[in-house]
Design a protein around this motif. Structure first.
Motif, mmCIF file in Angstrom:
data_model
loop_
_atom_site.group_PDB
_atom_site.id
_atom_site.type_symbol
_atom_site.label_atom_id
_atom_site.label_comp_id
_atom_site.label_asym_id
_atom_site.label_seq_id
_atom_site.Cartn_x
_atom_site.Cartn_y
_atom_site.Cartn_z
ATOM 1 N N GLY A 155 -2.166 8.042 7.175
ATOM 2 C CA GLY A 155 -2.738 7.949 8.513
ATOM 3 C C GLY A 155 -1.908 7.077 9.450
ATOM 4 O O GLY A 155 -1.922 7.271 10.658
ATOM 5 N N ASP A 195 -5.133 13.569 12.923
ATOM 6 C CA ASP A 195 -6.383 12.950 13.387
ATOM 7 C C ASP A 195 -6.552 13.068 14.902
ATOM 8 O O ASP A 195 -7.620 13.436 15.396
ATOM 9 C CB ASP A 195 -6.433 11.473 12.964
ATOM 10 N N ASN A 210 -2.979 17.877 1.556
ATOM 11 C CA ASN A 210 -2.951 19.144 2.310
ATOM 12 C C ASN A 210 -2.399 20.298 1.459
ATOM 13 O O ASN A 210 -1.270 20.234 0.965
ATOM 14 C CB ASN A 210 -2.093 18.949 3.571
ATOM 15 N N ASP A 218 -6.595 7.222 -0.114
ATOM 16 C CA ASP A 218 -6.648 5.830 -0.553
ATOM 17 C C ASP A 218 -7.551 5.606 -1.769
ATOM 18 O O ASP A 218 -8.697 6.060 -1.798
ATOM 19 C CB ASP A 218 -7.102 4.946 0.611
ATOM 20 N N GLY A 276 -7.122 15.535 9.235
ATOM 21 C CA GLY A 276 -6.348 16.337 8.270
ATOM 22 C C GLY A 276 -7.207 17.378 7.579
ATOM 23 O O GLY A 276 -6.950 18.591 7.689
ATOM 24 N N GLY A 312 -2.221 10.152 2.075
ATOM 25 C CA GLY A 312 -3.387 11.003 2.307
ATOM 26 C C GLY A 312 -3.052 12.441 2.700
ATOM 27 O O GLY A 312 -3.737 13.391 2.288
ATOM 28 N N HIS A 318 0.812 -1.227 0.000
ATOM 29 C CA HIS A 318 0.000 0.000 0.000
ATOM 30 C C HIS A 318 0.851 1.286 0.000
ATOM 31 O O HIS A 318 0.515 2.264 -0.664
ATOM 32 C CB HIS A 318 -0.904 -0.021 1.244
ATOM 33 N N HIS A 335 1.113 4.265 -2.912
ATOM 34 C CA HIS A 335 0.910 5.715 -2.788
ATOM 35 C C HIS A 335 1.892 6.485 -3.675
ATOM 36 O O HIS A 335 1.529 7.492 -4.292
ATOM 37 C CB HIS A 335 1.076 6.161 -1.331
HETATM 38 O O1 KG4 Z 1 -3.369 7.467 2.748
HETATM 39 P P1 KG4 Z 1 -4.618 7.680 3.505
HETATM 40 O O2 KG4 Z 1 -5.856 8.055 2.726
HETATM 41 O O3 KG4 Z 1 -4.959 6.403 4.368
HETATM 42 C C1 KG4 Z 1 -3.942 5.694 5.014
HETATM 43 O O4 KG4 Z 1 -3.225 4.943 4.300
HETATM 44 O O5 KG4 Z 1 -3.775 5.931 6.225
HETATM 45 O O6 KG4 Z 1 -4.307 8.788 4.591
HETATM 46 C C2 KG4 Z 1 -5.271 9.176 5.516
HETATM 47 C C3 KG4 Z 1 -4.702 10.307 6.328
HETATM 48 C C4 KG4 Z 1 -5.588 10.686 7.513
HETATM 49 O O7 KG4 Z 1 -4.783 10.753 8.656
HETATM 50 C C5 KG4 Z 1 -6.128 12.041 7.108
HETATM 51 O O8 KG4 Z 1 -6.385 12.895 8.215
HETATM 52 C C6 KG4 Z 1 -5.008 12.581 6.255
HETATM 53 O O9 KG4 Z 1 -4.564 11.481 5.517
HETATM 54 N N1 KG4 Z 1 -5.459 13.637 5.330
HETATM 55 C C7 KG4 Z 1 -5.017 14.906 5.394
HETATM 56 C C8 KG4 Z 1 -5.754 15.627 4.417
HETATM 57 N N2 KG4 Z 1 -6.595 14.758 3.781
HETATM 58 C C9 KG4 Z 1 -6.399 13.539 4.362
HETATM 59 N N3 KG4 Z 1 -4.116 15.491 6.199
HETATM 60 C C10 KG4 Z 1 -3.906 16.805 6.049
HETATM 61 N N4 KG4 Z 1 -4.572 17.574 5.158
HETATM 62 C C11 KG4 Z 1 -5.493 17.034 4.336
HETATM 63 N N5 KG4 Z 1 -6.146 17.803 3.453
#
Ligand code: KG4
Ligand code: ZN
Length: 333
Positions: free
Chosen positions: A137, A167, A277, A302, A180, A273, A111, A115
């Motif tokens: 995350g 989070d 930002n 994801d 996020g 994820g 995974h 990314h």
């Molecule tokens: O990669 P992802 O979608 O799932 C995992 O593999 O964990 O990442 C999710 C993480 C979460 O902690 C979420 O709060 C963060 O990405 N995230 C962000 C934003 N959009 C998602 N963090 C900061 N700013 C954002 N706009």
């Protein structure tokens, strides 16, 4: 080559069809995020139950949207780790079943590496060596990709991941889940109030920013915000959100800059994820001297398109009987 990708490592259930690792024919993402928003975090059992409901419809929808049927698929790619075990099992067992009954090669995908491949979709192909910052995350990893099949770890988080910090701190500030986007949105409000971004006070520490390594640590930041809120219960949540975002972004950018100066990669890939930002994207684009790649927002969080793209460039099919989920997988496999 047409690959069906499947991704279920966390709270998304995703299926996508991608041609030659670049052309996305369909990208379906069902999420149980709304369910978790009520509890302020993921309940793994609930996530997996939803994924069992969503997975077959997501695969069907991805084929329909691509205007293809299973005969047109050359291979199936699936995330086998890292992630939540119950969630991973849904995707892995579905992919194994489809591989067996359709008689298609099955490619297990990491995974975190997937990314990075969000940056290979619909962009010019990044040149190697490429440095990657994967911030999600559960993980914060700085890596050097010397080639598709040669990834070296430069540093990673010693405790909480960057997304985890967003989070947990968002929850602490009562701003909601996922943290996020919530912190990012609240930070934007600061411009509408009397404060300006320039007025930020660097209230919180920048953990490990000056240390001579490429590791991160974010759990102290959470403690520091917790202590501050206890002493200043009336403090503006908007200002605190902006301060937290600045602190996290400062560290990520400073460490990336230092690594780029040392290793001088041809490309820099922002991924995971947290790469959605806006402030992080702006700062990385402005401060990194290598050619910067930012994933399209759709492929930042994801999704299964990145899984299919990764499998195209790292094409190692495994007999379905030998594929199993690995929740503890690390980026260097
Ligand atoms: O990669 P992802 O979608 O799932 C995992 O593999 O964990 O990442 C999710 C993480 C979460 O902690 C979420 O709060 C963060 O990405 N995230 C962000 C934003 N959009 C998602 N963090 C900061 N700013 C954002 N706009
Ligand atoms: Zn992820």
């Amino acid at each position: 080559m047409v690959i069906l990708g499947i991704e279920t490592s966390c709270d998304e259930t995703a299926a996508a069809v991608v041609k030659d690792g670049k052309i996305v024919l369909s990208n379906v993402v069902s999420s149980s995020q709304n369910l978790h928003a009520k509890t302020g975090g993921i309940i793994p059992e609930e996530a997996a139950r939803k994924q069992i409901e969503f997975i077959i419809p997501a695969v069907e929808k991805s084929l329909r949207a691509a205007k293809l049927n299973e005969k047109d698929i050359d291979a199936i790619a699936v995330t086998y780790g890292p992630g939540l075990i119950g969630s991973l099992l849904v995707g892995v067992e579905t992919a194994k079943t489809l591989s067996a009954i359709w008689n298609k090669p099955l490619v297990p995908v990491n995974h975190l590496v997937a990314h990075l491949y969000a940056n290979f979709i619909s962009h010019t192909t990044p040149s190697f060596p490429a440095m990657g910052l994967v911030v999600s995350g559960g993980h914060s990893d700085l890596v050097m990709m010397n080639d598709h099949n040669n990834i070296a770890l430069l540093g990673s988080t010693k405790d909480d991941a960057a997304g985890e910090a967003f989070d947990k701190i968002s929850r602490l500030l009562g701003l909601g889940y996922p943290g996020g986007p919530a912190i990012s949105k609240a930070s934007k409000e600061i411009n509408k109030s009397n404060n300006t971004k320039g007025g930020l006070l660097s209230l919180f520490p920048r953990p490990m920013i000056h240390e001579d390594n490429f590791d991160f640590s974010f759990s102290g930041l959470k403690t520091s915000v917790n202590n501050y809120v206890k002493k200043n219960p009336g403090a503006s949540r908007t200002v605190l959100a902006a301060e937290v975002q600045e602190a996290i972004v400062d560290v990520l950018v400073a460490k990336s800059q230092k690594a780029v100066e040392k290793y001088k990669p041809k490309s820099f890939l922002l991924a995971g994820g947290v790469s959605a930002n806006t402030l992080l994207r702006e700062r990385i684009a402005a401060q990194i001297s290598s050619k910067v790649y930012l994933p399209e927002i759709e492929y930042a969080t994801d999704n299964a398109a990145m899984v299919a793209s990764c499998a195209y460039s790292r094409y190692f099919p495994v007999p379905w009987r030998d594929v199993s989920a690995n929740p503890e997988l690390i980026i260097v496999d």
